[in-house]
Scaffold this motif. Structure first.
Motif: not given
Length: 342
Positions: A213, A216-217, A220, A330
């Motif tokens: 997580y 990704n945060q 991305h 997410d």
């Protein structure tokens, strides 16, 4: 025609005359100066390269650097003879050099700007404390004029993320150590061994979810937004400062270490604490190669972990349903993709 224009101008308000004769030329000059400053920052000072260094090292995008750094830190804490060695320059400086040398970028003039700083030295560092490395900061030296873009306040925020990433990586490292110790343990029945491996797998799932997580945060989503802003919406120094400020603020917000996310982070911290205690029980018991005496304690740790994770799931679910912090959706999807906690 000229006489008419002069006659017309003589009746114009003073404010209009000031705007035409003073304001417009000043704004034109300001635009030219702003373009020159931006060109200097981007082309000559390479401010975007500084952003990349911060992302690779303070935000631990460079996996080889992060692995070398954290593994040595955690091993020294767990197996070292004296925890005071952790905040000595004799230990930290060679560690940073070795970590940078092992990184994908290697040793460069930009990496030479990095250095450890120690604040609030503790008398003792507990192996089960989530904040065991709260004294450690990774500093980055920024010279004029880039230090108006990357300020000391920004670097403090980067270090908040850096310390949180240390906590996540430490939990992952502890669970790998637990797996190794479980294979060496004797005196367990097959049922007990299987049960402990199941507990470890549950804890590993949370650790993996958190790291996925956060990655990704940060890399991305937040970083992509910064790149898009730098490519299209930057026309002045103020725009550049705002874009960088927005990036680090969003990163902190999405990593759940902002003040608004404190209730969620408190639960996450307690979960990470249970992970460290679970691993510590195995390490301490390995000297006796007998887990029977600590099996009940480890089961109790797992029960408290499960209670805390259930609470976290309920809190995050309510926040998502109310539309608060959309990025938590997410996290919720990753945590409960198979409806295990429902």
């Amino acid at each position: 025609r000229e006489e008419l224009d002069e006659r017309t101008l003589s009746f114009l308000p003073l404010g209009v005359l000031n705007e035409q004769s003073l304001v417009l030329p000043i704004l034109t000059q300001l635009g030219l100066v702003s373009e020159a400053v931006m060109e200097h920052l981007v082309e000559e000072c390479h401010v975007r390269k500084h952003f990349l260094v911060l992302k690779r090292f303070l935000l631990m995008e460079d996996g080889e650097f992060a692995h070398t750094l954290t593994t040595r830190l955690f091993e020294e804490l767990m197996y070292g003879p004296d925890t005071r060695h952790l905040y000595s320059a004799i230990f930290l400086n060679p560690l940073l050099s070795a970590s940078l040398e092992s990184s994908l970028a290697g040793l460069t003039p930009d990496t030479a700007r990095l250095g450890f700083a120690v604040s609030n030295k503790p008398a003792y560092v507990s192996v089960t404390s989530v904040q065991a490395f709260s004294f450690l900061e990774l500093h980055y030296k920024v010279e004029w004029p880039c230090n108006i873009i990357i300020t000391p306040d920004h670097l403090k925020k980067y270090n908040k993320v850096f310390q949180f990433l240390l906590q996540l990586r430490r939990a992952s490292w502890a669970l790998k150590a637990a797996f190794t110790y479980l294979k060496k343990c004797e005196g367990l029945t097959a049922s007990q061994h299987r049960q402990l491996q199941g507990y470890r797998h549950e804890l590993q799932h949370f650790s993996t979810v958190m790291q996925g997580y956060i990655t990704n945060q940060i890399f991305h989503i937040s970083w992509r937004e910064l790149e898009e802003a730098l490519d299209s919406n930057i026309h002045s120094v103020d725009d550049l400062i705002q874009a960088h400020q927005s990036f680090i603020d969003k990163t902190i917000f999405r990593c759940l270490i902002s003040k608004k996310a404190a209730p969620v982070m408190n639960i996450i911290t307690s979960i990470l604490s249970f992970i460290l205690k679970f691993s510590a029980q195995l390490v301490l018991s390995s000297a006796r190669t007998d887990l029977k005496s600590v099996f009940k304690a480890m089961s109790d740790i797992h029960k408290r972990y499960r209670d805390a994770l259930t609470l976290l799931f309920k809190v995050v679910t309510k926040l998502v349903q109310r539309g608060y912090q959309p990025h938590l959706e997410d996290f919720l999807l990753r945590l409960n993709f198979n409806s295990f906690y429902q």
